[in-house]
Write a protein that holds these residues in place. Structure first.
Motif, PDB file in Angstrom:
ATOM      1  N   SER A 123       0.844  -1.182   0.000  1.00  0.00           N
ATOM      2  CA  SER A 123       0.000   0.000   0.000  1.00  0.00           C
ATOM      3  C   SER A 123       0.885   1.239   0.000  1.00  0.00           C
ATOM      4  O   SER A 123       1.914   1.277   0.666  1.00  0.00           O
ATOM      5  CB  SER A 123      -0.903   0.006   1.239  1.00  0.00           C
ATOM      6  OG  SER A 123      -1.637   1.206   1.306  1.00  0.00           O
ATOM      7  N   GLY A 153      -8.362  -0.919  -1.220  1.00  0.00           N
ATOM      8  CA  GLY A 153      -8.727  -0.482  -2.568  1.00  0.00           C
ATOM      9  C   GLY A 153      -8.102  -1.258  -3.708  1.00  0.00           C
ATOM     10  O   GLY A 153      -8.199  -0.849  -4.858  1.00  0.00           O
ATOM     11  N   TRP A 186      -3.425   0.330  -9.361  1.00  0.00           N
ATOM     12  CA  TRP A 186      -4.068   0.373  -8.040  1.00  0.00           C
ATOM     13  C   TRP A 186      -4.201   1.846  -7.693  1.00  0.00           C
ATOM     14  O   TRP A 186      -3.210   2.523  -7.449  1.00  0.00           O
ATOM     15  CB  TRP A 186      -3.197  -0.357  -7.052  1.00  0.00           C
ATOM     16  CG  TRP A 186      -3.666  -0.448  -5.633  1.00  0.00           C
ATOM     17  CD1 TRP A 186      -4.821   0.024  -5.091  1.00  0.00           C
ATOM     18  CD2 TRP A 186      -2.961  -1.080  -4.562  1.00  0.00           C
ATOM     19  NE1 TRP A 186      -4.885  -0.268  -3.752  1.00  0.00           N
ATOM     20  CE2 TRP A 186      -3.751  -0.944  -3.406  1.00  0.00           C
ATOM     21  CE3 TRP A 186      -1.746  -1.731  -4.476  1.00  0.00           C
ATOM     22  CZ2 TRP A 186      -3.351  -1.450  -2.169  1.00  0.00           C
ATOM     23  CZ3 TRP A 186      -1.352  -2.228  -3.242  1.00  0.00           C
ATOM     24  CH2 TRP A 186      -2.149  -2.098  -2.110  1.00  0.00           C
ATOM     25  N   ARG A 195      -6.159   5.077  -5.488  1.00  0.00           N
ATOM     26  CA  ARG A 195      -6.970   5.471  -4.335  1.00  0.00           C
ATOM     27  C   ARG A 195      -6.640   6.895  -3.948  1.00  0.00           C
ATOM     28  O   ARG A 195      -5.591   7.415  -4.308  1.00  0.00           O
ATOM     29  CB  ARG A 195      -6.796   4.522  -3.168  1.00  0.00           C
ATOM     30  CG  ARG A 195      -5.431   4.503  -2.517  1.00  0.00           C
ATOM     31  CD  ARG A 195      -5.398   3.567  -1.338  1.00  0.00           C
ATOM     32  NE  ARG A 195      -6.252   4.064  -0.298  1.00  0.00           N
ATOM     33  CZ  ARG A 195      -6.176   3.702   0.968  1.00  0.00           C
ATOM     34  NH1 ARG A 195      -5.301   2.821   1.343  1.00  0.00           N
ATOM     35  NH2 ARG A 195      -6.989   4.188   1.877  1.00  0.00           N
TER      36      ARG A 195
END
Length: 115
Positions: free
Chosen positions: A43, A55, A107, A109
């Motif tokens: 992350s 997410g 990815w 977010r």
């Protein structure tokens, strides 16, 4: 190590190894490129949670492998219709995992330290 990437370190001794990273917390609209094939990811923000809670949406057939230090084995989960099966374990702050993607992706977010 760039935020969102990861590494795997094998400590051959029985003495605990501490590694400290220093930097700024990434904020705003964040984008983590996910290459096709096997990579090590994490992350971009300092939050714990499952990949889904953080997410990370998988495409059918994508796989996550989380290393479990106590058993020295990998826990794996496969994305099927947008759901990680079996349910993923919590990813700790700063923990990386192996991600196998059938096709490249991203990815994304949004994150703010004030929320």
């Amino acid at each position: 190590v760039v935020p969102g990437e990861g590494m795997f370190i094998k400590n051959p001794s029985s003495t605990a190894l501490t590694i400290t990273f220093v930097g700024e917390v990434s904020q705003g609209a964040l984008s983590n490129p996910l290459p096709k094939g096997l990579s090590i990811r994490s992350s971009q923000v300092p939050q714990a949670g499952t990949a889904a809670e953080l997410g990370l949406v998988g495409e059918d057939g994508d796989q996550i492998y989380q290393y479990v230090a106590t058993t020295q084995k990998y826990y794996s989960s496969t994305s099927d219709l947008g759901e990680w099966l079996p349910a993923l374990k919590t990813i700790a702050v700063g923990e990386a995992f192996f991600l196998r993607k059938a096709a490249a992706g991203t990815w994304t977010r949004n994150f703010s330290v004030n929320n």
